[in-house]
Design an enzyme around this catalytic site. Structure first.
Site, mmCIF file in Angstrom:
data_model
loop_
_atom_site.group_PDB
_atom_site.id
_atom_site.type_symbol
_atom_site.label_atom_id
_atom_site.label_comp_id
_atom_site.label_asym_id
_atom_site.label_seq_id
_atom_site.Cartn_x
_atom_site.Cartn_y
_atom_site.Cartn_z
ATOM 1 N N HIS A 1 0.854 -1.192 0.000
ATOM 2 C CA HIS A 1 0.000 0.000 0.000
ATOM 3 C C HIS A 1 0.889 1.242 0.000
ATOM 4 C CE1 HIS A 1 -2.605 3.103 1.795
ATOM 5 N NE2 HIS A 1 -3.608 2.424 1.277
ATOM 6 N N PRO A 2 0.426 2.366 -0.574
ATOM 7 C CA PRO A 2 1.297 3.547 -0.705
ATOM 8 C C PRO A 2 1.966 4.062 0.566
ATOM 9 C CG PRO A 2 -0.615 3.804 -2.102
ATOM 10 C CD PRO A 2 -0.841 2.537 -1.320
ATOM 11 N N VAL A 3 1.367 3.858 1.744
ATOM 12 C CA VAL A 3 2.020 4.374 2.954
ATOM 13 C C VAL A 3 3.075 3.417 3.508
ATOM 14 C CG1 VAL A 3 0.062 5.805 3.643
ATOM 15 C CG2 VAL A 3 0.245 3.463 4.523
ATOM 16 N N LYS A 4 3.202 2.230 2.916
ATOM 17 C CA LYS A 4 4.161 1.254 3.411
ATOM 18 C C LYS A 4 5.567 1.542 2.859
ATOM 19 C CE LYS A 4 1.154 -1.445 5.601
ATOM 20 N NZ LYS A 4 -0.179 -1.055 5.141
ATOM 21 N N HIS A 5 6.549 0.751 3.301
ATOM 22 C CA HIS A 5 7.945 0.958 2.898
ATOM 23 C C HIS A 5 8.123 0.838 1.391
ATOM 24 C CE1 HIS A 5 8.257 0.073 7.135
ATOM 25 N NE2 HIS A 5 9.545 0.318 7.150
#
Length: 385
Positions: A192-196
């Site tokens: 997901h975009p907020v992940k590393h």
């Protein structure tokens, strides 16, 4: 003064990422092509696992893992209440029963003593598995959990969505990286975009078990196989068989290309996250109104940096008025209306509920500038002043 909003997390996309996606768009395959396999091999190597299976998202990874391990109607599985709902929901998808174990108030991770208590108070075989979560990026001691799981005949799915590159030190002094398959049967990750590592949407399952790996490959694609060694009949090169009920949980080549490009700079991003965490930790050490925080922990992957304050709502609103969009992770899963209908209630998970009443996730992502972080820190000082 910062002239733009500061979110709690966001993707960091550069020209190399864009070029990687464009190359796939110009290629012969947008899906079911070589980019997916290339990403899987690179990710398995990065994590230190033998096998990796790319899927459409982290929830799909959890669902397929539950199915591959044979979760069925009535099977009891233990997990933490401080996680995204999918960590528990995957068991419900397969008809199993979710049992929550409270968290350690210092680490925010599932309390292994609580896990052992649940297992020891029931006849052996009551519980089929355990789903620990490397919450916020802090690694669960999987060696210790494996010992407990083996004692009671349980499998383990490690939810490592927050922790690619995270690690703990085992009893022999060796770094054990999250998801490397040395202790968990399966581990799962999210892109997901907020992940590393961001691929828009996407997920990965890692394992060292070849049998589980082969099961997952079939489950990922409708339960269909073209492997000549597995076919009941063979009518020719075109022939395939749907041998079980599977799902369309594939990752596209477009997403895989972006994920692989992001993976190449994962260590750089991790170093930046740890630098940001050190600065937060140092800034808030002497602030009496902050009751607890993620601190600086060796091996932590810092998907999130969390502080605990009594007036959480006041601070949350104050930060938003100043353009800092802090977030809360998470509302305890056992207090979601769906799980309350299954019998869970307020008071069941004392430490998780207390944590939720005070927790706030501060901006944490590699492109957060020093100036922006200083602004966030000063806003918090201003609120308490």
């Amino acid at each position: 003064m910062i002239d733009r909003a500061i979110p709690y997390g966001k993707q960091s996309i550069d020209q190399k990422d864009i070029d990687a996606v464009v190359n796939v768009l110009k290629s012969d395959f947008l899906t079911q092509g070589p980019a997916v396999s290339d990403f899987e091999k690179a990710f398995a190597k990065y994590i230190g696992a033998k096998f990796a299976i790319a899927v459409s998202n982290g929830t799909a990874a959890l669902h397929l893992s539950a199915l591959a391990l044979g979760v069925s109607e009535g099977d009891k599985v233990i997990t933490t209440p401080i996680t995204f709902a999918a960590s528990a929901n995957c068991i419900r998808y397969a008809g199993g029963e979710v049992v929550f174990a409270d968290i350690d108030p210092e680490s925010y991770l599932i309390d292994l003593n609580e896990v052992k208590k649940l297992l020891s108070e029931s006849p052996k075989g009551t519980f089929k598995g355990i789903i620990p979560v490397d919450f916020a990026g802090r690694a669960v001691n999987m060696e210790s959990l494996r010992e407990i799981a083996d004692q009671y005949g349980c499998w383990i799915i490690e939810d490592a969505c927050h922790a690619p590159g995270g690690w703990f030190t085992d009893s022999k002094g060796i770094k054990q990286f999250c998801g490397n398959g040395n202790f968990a049967d399966l581990a799962i990750f999210s892109f997901h975009p907020v992940k590393h590592i961001a691929s828009g949407e996407g997920g990965m399952i890692t394992t060292n078990d070849e049998e589980l790996y082969n099961k997952l490959l079939v489950l990922r694609t409708h339960g269909i196989t073209k492997d000549a060694n597995l076919l009941e009949e063979n009518h020719g090169g075109w022939y395939y068989e749907m041998q079980q009920l599977g799902y369309n949980y594939r990752l596209s080549d477009i997403q895989a290309a972006l994920g692989a490009s992001q993976l190449r700079k994962a260590d750089e991003g991790l170093q930046r996250r740890r630098k940001i965490a050190k600065r937060y930790n140092q800034a808030f050490k002497e602030v009496s109104q902050i009751k607890g925080q993620s601190g600086y922990v060796e091996g932590h992957a810092y998907h999130l940096f969390i502080i605990e304050v009594e007036d959480r709502l006041g601070l949350y609103n104050f930060l938003r008025k100043n353009g800092v969009f802090a977030q809360v992770h998470y509302i305890p899963v056992h207090l979601m209306p769906y799980y309350k209908q299954l019998g869970w209630k307020k008071g069941d998970m004392r430490f998780a509920e207390n944590y939720y009443s005070q927790c706030l996730s501060l901006p944490m992502y590699p492109s957060l500038s020093d100036e922006e972080q200083e602004f966030v820190i000063n806003c918090i000082f201003d609120f308490f002043a």
